[in-house]
Design an enzyme around this catalytic site. Sequence first.
Site, mmCIF file in Angstrom:
data_model
loop_
_atom_site.group_PDB
_atom_site.id
_atom_site.type_symbol
_atom_site.label_atom_id
_atom_site.label_comp_id
_atom_site.label_asym_id
_atom_site.label_seq_id
_atom_site.Cartn_x
_atom_site.Cartn_y
_atom_site.Cartn_z
ATOM 1 N NE ARG A 51 89.100 9.737 -104.920
ATOM 2 C CZ ARG A 51 89.561 10.768 -104.226
ATOM 3 N NH1 ARG A 51 90.167 10.575 -103.110
ATOM 4 N NH2 ARG A 51 89.391 12.011 -104.658
ATOM 5 C CG HIS A 129 84.360 7.363 -113.385
ATOM 6 N ND1 HIS A 129 85.417 6.493 -113.619
ATOM 7 C CD2 HIS A 129 84.797 8.239 -112.434
ATOM 8 C CE1 HIS A 129 86.436 6.836 -112.845
ATOM 9 N NE2 HIS A 129 86.081 7.886 -112.120
#
Length: 302
Positions: A51, A129
């Site tokens: 992704r 992240h």
Amino acid sequence: MRHLLSPLDFSVEELDQLLDLANDIEQHPDKYAHKCNGKKLATLFYEPSTRTRLSFEAAMMNLGGNVIGFSSASSSSAAKGESVSDTIRMISCYADICAMRHPKEGAPMVASLKSSIPVINAGDGGHQHPSQTLTDLLTIRSLKGRLDNMTIGLCGDLKFGRTVHSLINALVRYQNIKFVLISPPELRVPSYIRDNVLKNFEFKEVSSLEDAMPELDILYMTRVQRERFFNEEDYIRMKDCYILDKAKMTLAKDDMIVLHPLPRVNEISVEVDDDPRAAYFRQVQYGVYVRMALILTLLELV
Ligand code: NCD
């Protein structure tokens, strides 16, 4: 020059602008189709990804730009022993912006010190992240209409799950956010998050997902991070500690939403996918819009 290394690199006001831009991109994609003509994004992925890497690549292509990069450490000069500092100096000659994922905590930060192009941390070990957090914030704001006054349950591997660490960092800046941290005792959030980030905020640590369900506005499910365990036995013991299924969804509010950074393993049963509250695939689409907005912002093209 700006980088995105942690979700705190943008102020709340700047984040609002970035999310507004992402919403405008969603509404009027044609307006942005050539904004990055002639620009290049480098994707430097030293760790597996589907992704995040493809989402950055799709984002740059949607903006009319080009993409170069590698998708594993073994196919890059890291296999020959090159440091990230040297790699980034070289990449700075080839590209205008880069997204880096690395198994070592802090590697994108080290790279940013030697970089002459913006560096985006696309996941560093079990640490942060931030571009996933932008995705999560855009999804929450778009589907719930707000980023404040909410109870959010974070469930699964809260110890190694970097998406959870970044999301907590980002959400403590909004009013009246309550955190319900749902995990087995061994997989609780690291103490630096509990003691530093969550210190003055309302949170509880529980182990029962069923008990937590009724009070949640958002349920953020995560996978047990197999690659960060020191031994396989511990992973096997804990991998199926939470499985969200239809029966558990009956305990939730009608307007609760379920998020997951994906990839999913067993923690959300596929029978939940058809529930209108399951928002994890919509979340993937928001990830492209927000990364387009991020690239434009860091390249100062807005
Ligand atoms: C996450 C990650 O890489 O931390 N995946 C992603 O980028 N969407 C979550 C995970 O791997 O479990």
